[in-house]
Design a protein around this motif. Structure first.
Motif, PDB file in Angstrom:
ATOM      1  N   THR A  63      54.859   3.262 109.478  1.00 20.81           N
ATOM      2  CA  THR A  63      54.833   2.572 110.768  1.00 20.81           C
ATOM      3  C   THR A  63      54.305   1.148 110.614  1.00 20.81           C
ATOM      4  O   THR A  63      54.831   0.199 111.213  1.00 20.81           O
ATOM      5  CB  THR A  63      53.963   3.349 111.768  1.00 20.81           C
ATOM      6  OG1 THR A  63      54.507   4.662 111.945  1.00 20.81           O
ATOM      7  CG2 THR A  63      53.907   2.637 113.106  1.00 20.81           C
ATOM      8  N   GLY A  64      53.266   0.984 109.805  1.00 23.67           N
ATOM      9  CA  GLY A  64      52.733  -0.354 109.565  1.00 23.67           C
ATOM     10  C   GLY A  64      53.729  -1.256 108.866  1.00 23.67           C
ATOM     11  O   GLY A  64      53.857  -2.445 109.202  1.00 23.67           O
ATOM     12  N   GLU A  65      54.457  -0.707 107.900  1.00 21.83           N
ATOM     13  CA  GLU A  65      55.473  -1.496 107.203  1.00 21.83           C
ATOM     14  C   GLU A  65      56.588  -1.941 108.155  1.00 21.83           C
ATOM     15  O   GLU A  65      57.108  -3.048 108.042  1.00 21.83           O
ATOM     16  CB  GLU A  65      56.062  -0.674 106.061  1.00 21.83           C
ATOM     17  CG  GLU A  65      55.083  -0.386 104.935  1.00 21.83           C
ATOM     18  CD  GLU A  65      55.590   0.691 103.978  1.00 21.83           C
ATOM     19  OE1 GLU A  65      54.906   0.972 102.991  1.00 21.83           O
ATOM     20  OE2 GLU A  65      56.674   1.247 104.239  1.00 21.83           O
ATOM     21  N   ALA A  66      56.954  -1.061 109.099  1.00 22.41           N
ATOM     22  CA  ALA A  66      58.055  -1.380 110.007  1.00 22.41           C
ATOM     23  C   ALA A  66      57.625  -2.311 111.125  1.00 22.41           C
ATOM     24  O   ALA A  66      58.355  -3.233 111.502  1.00 22.41           O
ATOM     25  CB  ALA A  66      58.627  -0.096 110.595  1.00 22.41           C
ATOM     26  N   THR A  67      56.418  -2.077 111.668  1.00 24.23           N
ATOM     27  CA  THR A  67      56.015  -2.767 112.889  1.00 24.23           C
ATOM     28  C   THR A  67      55.248  -4.054 112.621  1.00 24.23           C
ATOM     29  O   THR A  67      55.492  -5.077 113.270  1.00 24.23           O
ATOM     30  CB  THR A  67      55.146  -1.835 113.749  1.00 24.23           C
ATOM     31  OG1 THR A  67      55.841  -0.589 113.948  1.00 24.23           O
ATOM     32  CG2 THR A  67      54.846  -2.456 115.096  1.00 24.23           C
ATOM     33  N   TYR A  68      54.313  -4.004 111.685  1.00 26.44           N
ATOM     34  CA  TYR A  68      53.402  -5.139 111.499  1.00 26.44           C
ATOM     35  C   TYR A  68      53.749  -6.008 110.296  1.00 26.44           C
ATOM     36  O   TYR A  68      53.481  -7.213 110.310  1.00 26.44           O
ATOM     37  CB  TYR A  68      51.966  -4.625 111.360  1.00 26.44           C
ATOM     38  CG  TYR A  68      51.524  -3.768 112.524  1.00 26.44           C
ATOM     39  CD1 TYR A  68      51.403  -4.306 113.802  1.00 26.44           C
ATOM     40  CD2 TYR A  68      51.254  -2.407 112.351  1.00 26.44           C
ATOM     41  CE1 TYR A  68      51.021  -3.519 114.878  1.00 26.44           C
ATOM     42  CE2 TYR A  68      50.868  -1.609 113.417  1.00 26.44           C
ATOM     43  CZ  TYR A  68      50.748  -2.184 114.681  1.00 26.44           C
ATOM     44  OH  TYR A  68      50.379  -1.389 115.739  1.00 26.44           O
ATOM     45  N   LEU A  69      54.307  -5.421 109.249  1.00 28.12           N
ATOM     46  CA  LEU A  69      54.608  -6.192 108.044  1.00 28.12           C
ATOM     47  C   LEU A  69      56.032  -6.731 108.018  1.00 28.12           C
ATOM     48  O   LEU A  69      56.345  -7.608 107.212  1.00 28.12           O
ATOM     49  CB  LEU A  69      54.359  -5.326 106.796  1.00 28.12           C
ATOM     50  CG  LEU A  69      52.931  -4.799 106.631  1.00 28.12           C
ATOM     51  CD1 LEU A  69      52.822  -3.963 105.358  1.00 28.12           C
ATOM     52  CD2 LEU A  69      51.930  -5.950 106.591  1.00 28.12           C
TER      53      LEU A  69
END
Length: 269
Positions: free
Chosen positions: A70-76
């Motif tokens: 989720t972090g890779e998709a949304t924030y990074l």
């Protein structure tokens, strides 16, 4: 300066995943579930305790794994259009593998049902087995599951059109319908007059409907995570791969249930 630029920028749109401990931990936890489950069936000491710990480890490791994705998709911003195409292909191939898994179950069911053995009384269902009435709980569950499919499709279209409130309400309603379906399936098992060990009929019936119920629970969690991410404004009208994948998986669950209802409940009764 040139080396710094080469380090921070890449000349391709693909995501090179960083080393992660969660895949191997998830695999080890699933192996532990399998072993402790078998030991529990054979009433080994402390087997149930190991089984509960294995479930906790699976949920924990997969939660951390999904958090990273989720972090890779949304924030990074690592999920470019090329990465999304690859993920879509992965989801499609995963669903194909699941379809082949259920095909094996239906194959075993029809292989035994079209030519019943002498041990089964040369009839299907075998003599002595009172099959489930398809027009009671199974029919109600069919209506509930198909309704959830229509509702989650409405949620998808609402998201694409930017109608946030409609999408949120539809996703919540989908999760509620899925929980009702699971509860009714459990109720059906408690009132059934035959068990898993009652000939090939019982084995195929509970194997097929039980694994479908497991897929319903996985799909419910899948959509619930999508609902939480939508509440957190992780999705846009053009970038909602996680929710789209869960909806595609849910439609697969709907189709499998229709085949189960027609073959095991209606024809098999």
């Amino acid at each position: 300066m040139t080396n710094l630029i080469r380090t921070n920028f890449q000349a391709h749109p693909f995501h090179l995943v960083s080393p992660s401990p969660w895949p191997i931990l998830t695999s080890a936890s699933l192996l532990t579930i399998t072993m402790s489950g078998v030991l529990t069936m054979h009433v080994f000491t402390f087997a149930q305790e190991f089984l509960c710990q294995a479930f906790f480890l699976v949920i924990s490791s997969m939660s951390f794994w999904f958090r990273d994705v989720t972090g890779e998709a949304t924030y990074l911003g690592n999920h470019t259009s090329a990465v999304q195409r690859g993920l879509n292909m992965g989801i499609g191939l995963f669903i194909v593998s699941e379809a082949l898994f259920f095909l094996a179950i239906f194959w075993a069911y029809f292989h035994s049902g079209l030519a019943p053995a002498v041990e089964a009384g040369t009839q299907w269902p075998p003599s002595g087995i009172d099959s489930v009435n398809p027009f009671e709980l199974p029919l109600l569950n069919t209506v509930i599951l198909l309704s959830s499919g229509f509702v989650v499709t409405y949620a998808h279209h609402s998201l694409i059109k930017g109608y946030r409130r409609g999408a949120l309400h539809a996703l919540v309603f989908t999760v509620i319908l899925a929980l009702i379906f699971t509860a009714l399936q459990a109720l059906e098992y408690t009132v059934s007059s035959f068990t898993f060990s009652d000939s090939t009929y019982g084995s195929c019936f509970y194997f097929g409907t039980g694994f479908h119920g497991l897929h319903v629970m996985i799909g419910t969690a899948f959509i619930a995570v999508g609902l939480w991410r939508y509440l957190a404004y992780h999705f846009t009208e053009h970038h909602h791969l996680g929710l789209e994948s869960s909806i595609l998986y849910w439609h697969f669950v709907d189709i499998v249930w229709l085949i189960l209802f027609i073959s095991m409940y209606y024809w098999g009764s």
